[in-house]
Design a protein around this motif. Structure first.
Motif, PDB file in Angstrom:
ATOM      1  N   ASP A  28      -9.092  -4.567  11.800  1.00 55.71           N
ATOM      2  CA  ASP A  28      -8.139  -5.491  12.431  1.00 55.71           C
ATOM      3  C   ASP A  28      -7.251  -6.153  11.373  1.00 55.71           C
ATOM      4  OD1 ASP A  28      -9.321  -5.018  14.935  1.00 55.71           O
ATOM      5  OD2 ASP A  28     -10.635  -6.784  14.767  1.00 55.71           O
ATOM      6  N   VAL A  29      -7.869  -6.587  10.287  1.00 54.96           N
ATOM      7  CA  VAL A  29      -7.126  -7.246   9.213  1.00 54.96           C
ATOM      8  C   VAL A  29      -6.153  -6.253   8.580  1.00 54.96           C
ATOM      9  CG1 VAL A  29      -7.313  -8.371   6.957  1.00 54.96           C
ATOM     10  CG2 VAL A  29      -8.946  -8.954   8.772  1.00 54.96           C
ATOM     11  N   HIS A  30      -6.616  -5.042   8.349  1.00 53.28           N
ATOM     12  CA  HIS A  30      -5.759  -3.998   7.772  1.00 53.28           C
ATOM     13  C   HIS A  30      -4.547  -3.745   8.666  1.00 53.28           C
ATOM     14  CE1 HIS A  30      -4.644   0.285   6.992  1.00 53.28           C
ATOM     15  NE2 HIS A  30      -4.599  -0.200   5.768  1.00 53.28           N
ATOM     16  N   THR A  31      -4.776  -3.616   9.960  1.00 56.95           N
ATOM     17  CA  THR A  31      -3.683  -3.387  10.912  1.00 56.95           C
ATOM     18  C   THR A  31      -2.689  -4.542  10.894  1.00 56.95           C
ATOM     19  OG1 THR A  31      -5.137  -2.059  12.310  1.00 56.95           O
ATOM     20  CG2 THR A  31      -3.158  -2.953  13.347  1.00 56.95           C
ATOM     21  N   ALA A  32      -3.201  -5.761  10.864  1.00 62.99           N
ATOM     22  CA  ALA A  32      -2.322  -6.937  10.830  1.00 62.99           C
ATOM     23  C   ALA A  32      -1.483  -6.953   9.552  1.00 62.99           C
ATOM     24  CB  ALA A  32      -3.149  -8.217  10.944  1.00 62.99           C
ATOM     25  N   LEU A  33      -2.073  -6.559   8.435  1.00 61.56           N
ATOM     26  CA  LEU A  33      -1.319  -6.497   7.181  1.00 61.56           C
ATOM     27  C   LEU A  33      -0.221  -5.439   7.246  1.00 61.56           C
ATOM     28  CD1 LEU A  33      -4.225  -6.906   4.604  1.00 61.56           C
ATOM     29  CD2 LEU A  33      -2.376  -8.549   5.061  1.00 61.56           C
ATOM     30  N   LEU A  34      -0.525  -4.307   7.876  1.00 62.80           N
ATOM     31  CA  LEU A  34       0.488  -3.260   8.038  1.00 62.80           C
ATOM     32  C   LEU A  34       1.658  -3.767   8.865  1.00 62.80           C
ATOM     33  CD1 LEU A  34      -1.658  -0.045   8.640  1.00 62.80           C
ATOM     34  CD2 LEU A  34      -0.316  -0.615   6.607  1.00 62.80           C
ATOM     35  N   GLU A  35       1.368  -4.572   9.886  1.00 60.14           N
ATOM     36  CA  GLU A  35       2.423  -5.148  10.722  1.00 60.14           C
ATOM     37  C   GLU A  35       3.295  -6.114   9.928  1.00 60.14           C
ATOM     38  OE1 GLU A  35       0.268  -6.842  14.012  1.00 60.14           O
ATOM     39  OE2 GLU A  35      -0.224  -4.875  14.839  1.00 60.14           O
ATOM     40  N   GLN A  36       2.751  -6.650   8.832  1.00 60.73           N
ATOM     41  CA  GLN A  36       3.504  -7.553   7.947  1.00 60.73           C
ATOM     42  C   GLN A  36       4.140  -6.788   6.782  1.00 60.73           C
ATOM     43  OE1 GLN A  36       0.640 -10.462   6.597  1.00 60.73           O
ATOM     44  NE2 GLN A  36       0.115 -11.090   8.651  1.00 60.73           N
ATOM     45  N   ASP A  37       4.146  -5.456   6.881  1.00 64.60           N
ATOM     46  CA  ASP A  37       4.699  -4.589   5.829  1.00 64.60           C
ATOM     47  C   ASP A  37       3.960  -4.722   4.502  1.00 64.60           C
ATOM     48  OD1 ASP A  37       6.625  -3.387   7.438  1.00 64.60           O
ATOM     49  OD2 ASP A  37       8.039  -5.026   7.096  1.00 64.60           O
ATOM     50  N   ARG A  38       2.668  -4.975   4.587  1.00 68.96           N
ATOM     51  CA  ARG A  38       1.821  -4.999   3.393  1.00 68.96           C
ATOM     52  C   ARG A  38       0.929  -3.773   3.464  1.00 68.96           C
ATOM     53  NH1 ARG A  38       0.155 -11.143   1.942  1.00 68.96           N
ATOM     54  NH2 ARG A  38      -0.040 -10.218  -0.102  1.00 68.96           N
ATOM     55  N   GLU A  39       1.307  -2.780   2.730  1.00 74.10           N
ATOM     56  CA  GLU A  39       0.579  -1.514   2.784  1.00 74.10           C
ATOM     57  C   GLU A  39      -0.538  -1.499   1.756  1.00 74.10           C
ATOM     58  OE1 GLU A  39       2.865   2.021   3.127  1.00 74.10           O
ATOM     59  OE2 GLU A  39       4.480   0.979   4.179  1.00 74.10           O
ATOM     60  N   LEU A  40      -1.744  -1.656   2.235  1.00 71.37           N
ATOM     61  CA  LEU A  40      -2.938  -1.599   1.401  1.00 71.37           C
ATOM     62  C   LEU A  40      -3.893  -0.585   1.994  1.00 71.37           C
ATOM     63  CD1 LEU A  40      -3.605  -5.433   1.022  1.00 71.37           C
ATOM     64  CD2 LEU A  40      -2.735  -3.915  -0.748  1.00 71.37           C
ATOM     65  N   ALA A  41      -4.698  -0.002   1.144  1.00 72.33           N
ATOM     66  CA  ALA A  41      -5.718   0.929   1.630  1.00 72.33           C
ATOM     67  C   ALA A  41      -6.783   0.136   2.385  1.00 72.33           C
ATOM     68  CB  ALA A  41      -6.353   1.659   0.458  1.00 72.33           C
ATOM     69  N   PRO A  42      -7.350   0.721   3.433  1.00 70.32           N
ATOM     70  CA  PRO A  42      -8.423   0.036   4.159  1.00 70.32           C
ATOM     71  C   PRO A  42      -9.570  -0.391   3.241  1.00 70.32           C
ATOM     72  CG  PRO A  42      -7.697   1.963   5.377  1.00 70.32           C
ATOM     73  CD  PRO A  42      -6.996   2.005   4.042  1.00 70.32           C
ATOM     74  N   THR A  43      -9.877   0.414   2.233  1.00 67.96           N
ATOM     75  CA  THR A  43     -10.960   0.053   1.311  1.00 67.96           C
ATOM     76  C   THR A  43     -10.608  -1.192   0.502  1.00 67.96           C
ATOM     77  OG1 THR A  43     -10.069   1.635  -0.287  1.00 67.96           O
ATOM     78  CG2 THR A  43     -11.892   2.393   1.089  1.00 67.96           C
ATOM     79  N   THR A  44      -9.331  -1.360   0.181  1.00 70.70           N
ATOM     80  CA  THR A  44      -8.891  -2.557  -0.551  1.00 70.70           C
ATOM     81  C   THR A  44      -9.099  -3.799   0.305  1.00 70.70           C
ATOM     82  OG1 THR A  44      -7.245  -1.263  -1.753  1.00 70.70           O
ATOM     83  CG2 THR A  44      -6.935  -3.647  -1.724  1.00 70.70           C
ATOM     84  N   VAL A  45      -8.772  -3.700   1.582  1.00 73.59           N
ATOM     85  CA  VAL A  45      -8.961  -4.834   2.494  1.00 73.59           C
ATOM     86  C   VAL A  45     -10.446  -5.180   2.572  1.00 73.59           C
ATOM     87  CG1 VAL A  45      -8.732  -5.624   4.886  1.00 73.59           C
ATOM     88  CG2 VAL A  45      -6.864  -4.339   3.805  1.00 73.59           C
ATOM     89  N   SER A  46     -11.295  -4.174   2.714  1.00 76.13           N
ATOM     90  CA  SER A  46     -12.746  -4.417   2.781  1.00 76.13           C
ATOM     91  C   SER A  46     -13.248  -5.064   1.496  1.00 76.13           C
ATOM     92  CB  SER A  46     -13.497  -3.106   3.023  1.00 76.13           C
ATOM     93  OG  SER A  46     -13.197  -2.617   4.306  1.00 76.13           O
ATOM     94  N   THR A  47     -12.760  -4.589   0.357  1.00 79.23           N
ATOM     95  CA  THR A  47     -13.153  -5.162  -0.935  1.00 79.23           C
ATOM     96  C   THR A  47     -12.720  -6.617  -1.032  1.00 79.23           C
ATOM     97  OG1 THR A  47     -13.041  -3.013  -2.018  1.00 79.23           O
ATOM     98  CG2 THR A  47     -12.890  -4.944  -3.441  1.00 79.23           C
ATOM     99  N   MET A  48     -11.500  -6.896  -0.612  1.00 73.95           N
ATOM    100  CA  MET A  48     -10.993  -8.274  -0.673  1.00 73.95           C
ATOM    101  C   MET A  48     -11.793  -9.199   0.240  1.00 73.95           C
ATOM    102  SD  MET A  48      -8.676  -8.201  -2.965  1.00 73.95           S
ATOM    103  CE  MET A  48      -8.037  -9.838  -2.773  1.00 73.95           C
ATOM    104  N   LEU A  49     -12.157  -8.727   1.419  1.00 72.21           N
ATOM    105  CA  LEU A  49     -12.974  -9.536   2.322  1.00 72.21           C
ATOM    106  C   LEU A  49     -14.349  -9.790   1.709  1.00 72.21           C
ATOM    107  CD1 LEU A  49     -11.926  -7.920   5.721  1.00 72.21           C
ATOM    108  CD2 LEU A  49     -11.533 -10.306   5.034  1.00 72.21           C
ATOM    109  N   SER A  50     -14.921  -8.787   1.056  1.00 77.36           N
ATOM    110  CA  SER A  50     -16.216  -8.958   0.385  1.00 77.36           C
ATOM    111  C   SER A  50     -16.116  -9.986  -0.735  1.00 77.36           C
ATOM    112  CB  SER A  50     -16.710  -7.636  -0.192  1.00 77.36           C
ATOM    113  OG  SER A  50     -17.019  -6.739   0.829  1.00 77.36           O
TER     114      SER A  50
END
Length: 132
Positions: A28-50
């Motif tokens: 969900d967070v990854h999708t929301a970031l994509l909607e804000q034109d922030r292209e990050l890999a899903p693994t990066t989002v998971s790492t940042m949340l961790s």
């Protein structure tokens, strides 16, 4: 002073999504970031949340095979902590210097000036009440 929150722009972006939604999966967070034109890999989002979880800023619960994240700190707590750090670091703790900088460096709407005056008047009244 409460706990200090030192967060990057990306970490704040992740927290804003959690604050807006209440709870969200990494997807969900990854999708929301994509909607804000922030292209990050899903693994990066998971790492940042961790990492945010290790800082004590977010937590998760498990639902099925997914982690559902939520913020442990409010936007107001983070704002207060980060602004206090900026005030201390850049203005030597001088709040009037910070406010002066903000007012002089921006086009300030007359409604904002009126609101500032109201806040300062309230604060003065609170200080007078404390002295009584």
């Amino acid at each position: 002073m409460s706990e200090s929150h030192q967060l990057s722009d990306l970490q704040l972006g992740l927290l804003r999504i959690l604050w807006d939604r209440g709870e969200a999966t990494a997807t969900d967070v990854h999708t929301a970031l994509l909607e804000q034109d922030r292209e990050l890999a899903p693994t990066t989002v998971s790492t940042m949340l961790s990492r945010l979880e290790k800082k004590g800023t977010v937590t998760h619960r498990v639902e099925g095979r997914q982690f559902i994240y939520r913020a442990l700190v409010s936007e107001d707590e983070v704002r207060r902590s980060m602004l206090s750090r900026v005030t201390d670091y850049f203005f030597g703790g001088d709040v009037s210097a910070l406010v002066s900088h903000l007012v002089e460096d921006r086009d300030v709407d007359p409604d904002d000036v009126a609101r500032l005056k109201q806040l300062l008047a309230q604060r003065s009244g609170d200080a007078e009440d404390d002295d009584a």
